[in-house]
Write an enzyme that holds these catalytic residues in place. Sequence first.
Site, PDB file in Angstrom:
ATOM      1  N   PHE A 134       4.350 -19.822 -61.791  1.00 34.03           N
ATOM      2  CA  PHE A 134       3.237 -20.188 -62.458  1.00 34.03           C
ATOM      3  C   PHE A 134       3.164 -20.356 -63.911  1.00 34.03           C
ATOM      4  O   PHE A 134       3.839 -19.475 -64.520  1.00 34.03           O
ATOM      5  CB  PHE A 134       2.136 -19.184 -61.827  1.00 34.03           C
ATOM      6  CG  PHE A 134       0.748 -19.891 -62.098  1.00 34.03           C
ATOM      7  CD1 PHE A 134       0.064 -20.721 -61.156  1.00 34.03           C
ATOM      8  CD2 PHE A 134      -0.264 -19.461 -63.331  1.00 34.03           C
ATOM      9  CE1 PHE A 134      -1.070 -21.466 -61.441  1.00 34.03           C
ATOM     10  CE2 PHE A 134      -1.283 -20.182 -63.364  1.00 34.03           C
ATOM     11  CZ  PHE A 134      -1.834 -20.918 -62.778  1.00 34.03           C
ATOM     12  N   ASP A 211       3.615 -10.789 -59.065  1.00 34.04           N
ATOM     13  CA  ASP A 211       2.206 -11.348 -58.950  1.00 34.04           C
ATOM     14  C   ASP A 211       1.725 -11.699 -57.675  1.00 34.04           C
ATOM     15  O   ASP A 211       2.525 -12.329 -57.160  1.00 34.04           O
ATOM     16  CB  ASP A 211       2.410 -12.653 -59.819  1.00 34.04           C
ATOM     17  CG  ASP A 211       0.958 -13.319 -60.164  1.00 34.04           C
ATOM     18  OD1 ASP A 211       0.363 -13.243 -59.390  1.00 34.04           O
ATOM     19  OD2 ASP A 211       1.183 -13.944 -61.384  1.00 34.04           O
ATOM     20  N   TYR A 236     -10.225 -14.482 -57.631  1.00 31.13           N
ATOM     21  CA  TYR A 236     -11.129 -15.629 -57.254  1.00 31.13           C
ATOM     22  C   TYR A 236     -10.258 -16.549 -56.266  1.00 31.13           C
ATOM     23  O   TYR A 236     -10.816 -17.657 -55.921  1.00 31.13           O
ATOM     24  CB  TYR A 236     -11.437 -16.401 -58.583  1.00 31.13           C
ATOM     25  CG  TYR A 236     -10.138 -16.488 -59.448  1.00 31.13           C
ATOM     26  CD1 TYR A 236      -9.281 -17.846 -59.167  1.00 31.13           C
ATOM     27  CD2 TYR A 236     -10.268 -16.150 -60.536  1.00 31.13           C
ATOM     28  CE1 TYR A 236      -8.392 -18.102 -60.108  1.00 31.13           C
ATOM     29  CE2 TYR A 236      -8.702 -16.220 -61.541  1.00 31.13           C
ATOM     30  CZ  TYR A 236      -8.199 -17.216 -61.156  1.00 31.13           C
ATOM     31  OH  TYR A 236      -7.087 -17.702 -62.001  1.00 31.13           O
ATOM     32  N   LYS A 237      -9.158 -16.040 -55.886  1.00 33.96           N
ATOM     33  CA  LYS A 237      -8.378 -17.125 -54.893  1.00 33.96           C
ATOM     34  C   LYS A 237      -8.702 -16.539 -53.423  1.00 33.96           C
ATOM     35  O   LYS A 237      -9.974 -16.692 -53.083  1.00 33.96           O
ATOM     36  CB  LYS A 237      -6.903 -16.975 -55.117  1.00 33.96           C
ATOM     37  CG  LYS A 237      -6.772 -17.855 -56.540  1.00 33.96           C
ATOM     38  CD  LYS A 237      -5.283 -17.724 -56.775  1.00 33.96           C
ATOM     39  CE  LYS A 237      -5.215 -18.426 -58.292  1.00 33.96           C
ATOM     40  NZ  LYS A 237      -3.777 -18.269 -59.002  1.00 33.96           N
ATOM     41  N   ARG A 385      -1.448 -29.875 -52.236  1.00 29.53           N
ATOM     42  CA  ARG A 385      -1.164 -28.520 -51.654  1.00 29.53           C
ATOM     43  C   ARG A 385      -2.417 -28.306 -50.839  1.00 29.53           C
ATOM     44  O   ARG A 385      -3.499 -28.391 -51.085  1.00 29.53           O
ATOM     45  CB  ARG A 385      -1.542 -27.537 -53.119  1.00 29.53           C
ATOM     46  CG  ARG A 385      -0.587 -26.276 -52.923  1.00 29.53           C
ATOM     47  CD  ARG A 385      -0.542 -25.568 -54.243  1.00 29.53           C
ATOM     48  NE  ARG A 385      -1.688 -25.231 -54.768  1.00 29.53           N
ATOM     49  CZ  ARG A 385      -2.082 -24.640 -55.540  1.00 29.53           C
ATOM     50  NH1 ARG A 385      -1.349 -23.509 -55.824  1.00 29.53           N
ATOM     51  NH2 ARG A 385      -3.195 -24.366 -55.992  1.00 29.53           N
TER      52      ARG A 385
HETATM   53  C1  LIG Z   1      -3.797 -18.409 -60.308  1.00 30.93           C
HETATM   54  C2  LIG Z   1      -2.742 -17.978 -60.872  1.00 30.93           C
HETATM   55  C3  LIG Z   1      -2.706 -17.053 -62.259  1.00 30.93           C
HETATM   56  C4  LIG Z   1      -3.916 -17.401 -62.924  1.00 30.93           C
HETATM   57  O1  LIG Z   1      -4.222 -16.578 -64.142  1.00 30.93           O
HETATM   58  P1  LIG Z   1      -5.428 -16.373 -64.908  1.00 30.93           P
HETATM   59  O2  LIG Z   1      -5.376 -15.582 -65.902  1.00 30.93           O
HETATM   60  O3  LIG Z   1      -6.574 -15.923 -63.872  1.00 30.93           O
HETATM   61  O4  LIG Z   1      -5.697 -17.646 -65.254  1.00 30.93           O
HETATM   62  C5  LIG Z   1      -1.633 -16.524 -62.837  1.00 30.93           C
HETATM   63  N1  LIG Z   1      -0.367 -16.255 -61.945  1.00 30.93           N
HETATM   64  C6  LIG Z   1      -0.348 -16.752 -60.659  1.00 30.93           C
HETATM   65  C7  LIG Z   1       0.868 -16.789 -60.205  1.00 30.93           C
HETATM   66  C8  LIG Z   1      -1.356 -17.656 -60.029  1.00 30.93           C
HETATM   67  O5  LIG Z   1      -1.339 -18.133 -58.938  1.00 30.93           O
END
Ligand SMILES: *Cc1c(COP(=O)(O)O)cnc(C)c1O
Length: 413
Positions: A134, A211, A236-237, A385
């Site tokens: 990401f 992660d 939040y996911k 997705r």
């Molecule tokens: C959604 C996501 C993030 C989001 O990070 P934020 O700091 O909440 O914006 C980070 N890493 C991965 C792999 C994600 O899927």
Amino acid sequence: MTSPRSSAADITARAAALDAADPLRGLRERFLTPDEVVAYLDGNSLGRPLRETPRRVSDFVRDAWGGRLIRGWDEQWMDAPTRVGDRLAEVALGAAAGQTFIGDSTSVLLYKLIRAAIAARPGRREIVVDRDNFPTDRFLVEGIAAECGLDIRWVPSAADAGVRPQDLAPLLGPDTAVVVLSHVAYRSGFLADAAAITAQVHDAGGLMLWDLCHSVGVVSTELDRWSVDLAVGCTYKYLNGGPGSPAFGYVRADLQEELRQPLQGWMGAADPFDMAESYRPAPGIRRFLTGTPSILAMQPMLGMIELIAQAGIPAVRAKSVTLTEFALDLVDEQLVPSGVRLASPRDADRRGSHVTVDHPAFRAVTQRLWDRGVIPDFRPPDGLRIGLSPLSTSFAEVAAGIGAVATALRELG
Ligand SMILES: *Cc1c(COP(=O)(O)O)cnc(C)c1O
């Protein structure tokens, strides 16, 4: 050959049978499901709110904040980051108490824990991260490498797959300080072999940071058993904490005293109300806190953590696998003939809870779908997705959603 009409009826019937056989179907009522939304296929980006969430938040405002005022800190809020962290650890992380906290955003926690890991491996000059991670994970690694004068070793991986032990092996060695990978890849949905990879990184003398943004709450996770060093993840996911709800961090118990994180604020200090002259880290996991925790923003996730506890991760994972299998069947039947390509693993053991498909028209398709209440998301260059959040997504939604993709492709064809 069946006519398209009867095959649509057949798909509806298959979805209905799968919904009827779903042991978790009763839990779908716990979520807010507005009529305008035909198929919500993006619970992996932003989970739906629970029906109880408005009430929980307003009760908190009225009774806890409004009623207890500043006394709330002493009475219950100071410990909330570790209390909620421990409950999450027990329900969804396979981690004993005292190692998990609710903190800042995932991005900020990545910064804190990667920096702490590097400081704990002095002399080792390399951070390992994959090219398809990401963006925030890659950007933070780039920034930290520049700041600390380190090198990045990029792990190559196929866009429709993810990092396997054999991809990582040539990049590990005596210079490996820390390896940063996603447990479930945000684009392909590839589920990494976290136990094997963690062991491999330890053999090289490095620290492993997972992660868990796209795996927490849907995939069986055994942080303690896998001897994971560090982990972060969004709430939040699949934890339905609401937009921008604070992330969680995990630091293995026996590493905590050794690690020093760079954002040393008062909430991570030994006694925040001592108003000490200089920083002394709190014992244990609290030292990874920085400033005043987001108590208000922690409220919605509490209900979802308990709902996952009620269902149990094995049942959640079983439904996730059935949902993604059904989605793959429909992709093969309805989309592949229009030139769509599957960009996710076929092997359920290597797949998280979303499925990605590629087609050059998908940017335009996504816009059309959103206007019709069918809500997947688009990931460049041409990926659609389809995220399946097991407690809130029905098989009927999957059928309606993929049917709508097929229709939009025909219209744009
Ligand atoms: C959604 C996501 C993030 C989001 O990070 P934020 O700091 O909440 O914006 C980070 N890493 C991965 C792999 C994600 O899927």
